[in-house]
Design an enzyme around this catalytic site. Structure first.
Site, PDB file in Angstrom:
ATOM      1  N   ASP A 141      10.026   2.867   6.635  1.00  0.00           N
ATOM      2  CA  ASP A 141      10.023   1.680   6.709  1.00  0.00           C
ATOM      3  C   ASP A 141      11.003   1.369   7.726  1.00  0.00           C
ATOM      4  OD1 ASP A 141       8.181  -0.470   5.057  1.00  0.00           O
ATOM      5  OD2 ASP A 141       9.965  -1.339   6.263  1.00  0.00           O
ATOM      6  N   VAL A 150       0.771  -1.145  -0.003  1.00  0.00           N
ATOM      7  CA  VAL A 150       0.056   0.100   0.110  1.00  0.00           C
ATOM      8  C   VAL A 150       0.859   1.250  -0.083  1.00  0.00           C
ATOM      9  CG1 VAL A 150      -1.556   1.399   1.359  1.00  0.00           C
ATOM     10  CG2 VAL A 150      -2.008  -1.162   1.015  1.00  0.00           C
ATOM     11  N   ARG A 187       1.162 -13.480   2.017  1.00  0.00           N
ATOM     12  CA  ARG A 187       0.448 -13.291   3.294  1.00  0.00           C
ATOM     13  C   ARG A 187      -1.001 -13.820   3.313  1.00  0.00           C
ATOM     14  NH1 ARG A 187       0.114  -6.618   3.371  1.00  0.00           N
ATOM     15  NH2 ARG A 187      -0.260  -7.065   0.935  1.00  0.00           N
ATOM     16  N   ARG A 243      14.514  -3.363   3.271  1.00  0.00           N
ATOM     17  CA  ARG A 243      13.542  -3.017   2.327  1.00  0.00           C
ATOM     18  C   ARG A 243      14.017  -1.807   1.866  1.00  0.00           C
ATOM     19  NH1 ARG A 243       9.528  -3.663  -1.405  1.00  0.00           N
ATOM     20  NH2 ARG A 243       7.695  -2.290  -1.009  1.00  0.00           N
ATOM     21  N   THR A 299      -2.680  -4.382   9.244  1.00  0.00           N
ATOM     22  CA  THR A 299      -3.680  -4.466  10.177  1.00  0.00           C
ATOM     23  C   THR A 299      -4.099  -6.245  10.052  1.00  0.00           C
ATOM     24  OG1 THR A 299      -5.209  -3.731   8.752  1.00  0.00           O
ATOM     25  CG2 THR A 299      -4.444  -2.299  10.373  1.00  0.00           C
ATOM     26  N   THR A 303      -6.557  -0.649   7.163  1.00  0.00           N
ATOM     27  CA  THR A 303      -7.954  -1.158   7.344  1.00  0.00           C
ATOM     28  C   THR A 303      -8.116  -1.368   8.867  1.00  0.00           C
ATOM     29  OG1 THR A 303      -7.965  -2.195   5.205  1.00  0.00           O
ATOM     30  CG2 THR A 303      -9.727  -2.980   6.801  1.00  0.00           C
ATOM     31  N   CYS A 335      -6.540  -8.699   2.695  1.00  0.00           N
ATOM     32  CA  CYS A 335      -7.710  -7.957   2.672  1.00  0.00           C
ATOM     33  C   CYS A 335      -8.996  -8.754   2.789  1.00  0.00           C
ATOM     34  CB  CYS A 335      -7.771  -6.991   1.366  1.00  0.00           C
ATOM     35  SG  CYS A 335      -6.988  -5.492   1.443  1.00  0.00           S
TER      36      CYS A 335
END
Length: 425
Positions: free
Chosen positions: A35, A17, A327, A40, A85, A122, A262
């Site tokens: 981050d 995101v 994920r 990364r 989240t 979220t 999600c």
């Protein structure tokens, strides 16, 4: 509100995101991406995005600056939080990443900058104002509404989707007051050609996000349930869906494993809030129960077709095709059930990170897996690389009398070698 190239924006979290958003913001504003993963940051500076959301050329050409700490938040006009989240083992919301990011930025901001802090993660309705705002006040000693301000703009990133990117979609925006709302709207209006939608409140924006994915989850659960019904009478759900799809208002959902960051997670956030309020979320939890059981259902059907334990190749481990995102992959459920049933399982995925597969799931990816034969081949994730293979080659991975299990119907209508059993949802 008038914003210019000198407006400082900090994006906290550079995952699926945060990175696309930060790159888009950097085209218009002085933007810093933060981050805590030093590796990364180092990779991004070299122009390599492991998520494959931003290509190397775009990254190298971007004016986006990078940091591994939140000190840059001190002078920011906007701070945007885009951390994950997830849910815990009990499927309860895990706000640890959001609270951790909130504490960190709260220790860096100052009253002089009067930043607008926008959450994109979220959450269930109320988190931004009832948890994050008070936490910032506690850590910083500053006053919400005077020294800093809150906003919320739900992310709508779809990994691997090159059509509905952050610079093209409608962005829902919200703020703690009409003035803050206009500031948030002005910021995102610069980023996307799709325009912005001003939500009635922060809670309305939070709720809108969480029901978007809960709705999809429930629709897919219905299709997964009818798939299981039709399997009992040897009826292909795809034949049924093709016929039903000729009606103008029939919704084109397909069966499968429902994972990812999600759809497989967000309904639990809504269910948690409902239960806090004394409301039993029967439809939401029923949908989750069906979809969470699909991995075991697939494994059981493979076992039934084989009639005995054998060597099984699972092709694809990521949560969806053509992305490296592991994920909440429900392919793992298929693998674990097959192992429990006594099968020797080999896993192959051309996109997944081998180290991440070991770290997250204890699974070893076999790069030479496509050079051997198996009792069954489970095409779990139809990556483009797999679909480019001749179906006869995929069938050739199966021993005589073996099985090709095509979970998503990717090989539907394609011929397999004689003697190969075929099964699909």
């Amino acid at each position: 509100m008038s914003l210019d190239a000198a407006t400082k924006v900090v994006v906290v979290g550079l995952g699926y995101v945060g990175l696309p958003l930060a790159v888009a913001l950097a085209r218009h504003f002085d933007t810093v991406g933060v981050d805590i993963n030093a590796a990364r940051i180092a990779a991004l500076k070299q122009g390599h995005d492991a998520t494959r959301e931003i290509d190397s050329e775009t990254l190298k050409a971007s004016s986006l600056k990078y940091a591994s700490d939140v000190s840059s938040c001190a002078e920011a006009a906007f701070i945007i939080v885009t951390v994950p989240t997830p849910v815990d083992r009990a499927n309860q919301p895990d706000l640890g990443p959001v609270e951790g990011a909130t504490r960190a930025l709260a220790g860096a901001i100052n009253a002089a900058s009067k930043p607008v802090i926008v959450y994109e993660s979220t959450v269930y309705p109320g988190v931004t104002e009832e948890i994050c705002g008070p936490l910032i006040e506690k850590v910083s000693g500053l006053r919400q509404g005077e020294d800093f301000f809150l906003g919320y703009s739900p992310e709508r990133i779809n990994p691997g989707d090159r059509e509905h990117t952050v610079d093209k979609i409608i962005k829902v925006v919200s703020g703690e007051s009409p003035e803050v709302l206009e500031k948030v709207a002005a910021l995102y209006s610069k980023v996307t050609t799709g325009g912005v939608f001003r939500a009635a409140s922060i809670k309305a924006a939070e709720a809108a996000k969480v029901i978007e994915n809960a709705q999809r989850d429930i629709n897919i659960a219905f299709v997964n349930e009818i798939t299981q019904i039709f399997q009992k009478i040897d009826l292909s759900v795809y034949d049924v869906l093709e016929a039903a799809g000729t009606k103008w208002n029939f919704l084109p959902f397909r069966p499968g494993l429902v994972g990812g960051h999600c759809i497989g997670v967000d309904p639990y956030y809504l269910a948690y809030k409902a239960q806090q309020l004394g409301q039993l979320p029967r439809v939401i939890l029923a949908g989750r129960s069906i979809n969470d059981s699909m991995g075991a259902y697939v494994a059981d059907r493979v076992h039934d077709r084989l009639r005995k334990a054998g060597d099984v190749l699972v092709m694809g481990l990521t949560f969806k095709e053509d992305v490296p995102d592991l994920r909440n992959s429900k392919v793992v459920d298929v693998i674990e059930r097959l192992k429990w049933l006594g099968h020797n399982v080999t896993v192959h995925d051309p996109l997944a990170d081998a180290e991440e597969a070991v770290h997250e799931y204890g699974l070893t990816l076999d790069v030479d897996a496509l050079t051997r034969q198996y009792s069954a081949v489970v095409l779990a994730v139809p990556h483009a690389q797999y679909l480019a293979m001749d179906p006869a080659v995929i069938g050739g991975l199966v021993k005589d009398g073996g099985l090709v299990a095509d979970i998503k119907g990717a090989l539907r209508g394609k011929a397999l070698p004689a003697g190969v059993d075929r099964w699909q949802l």
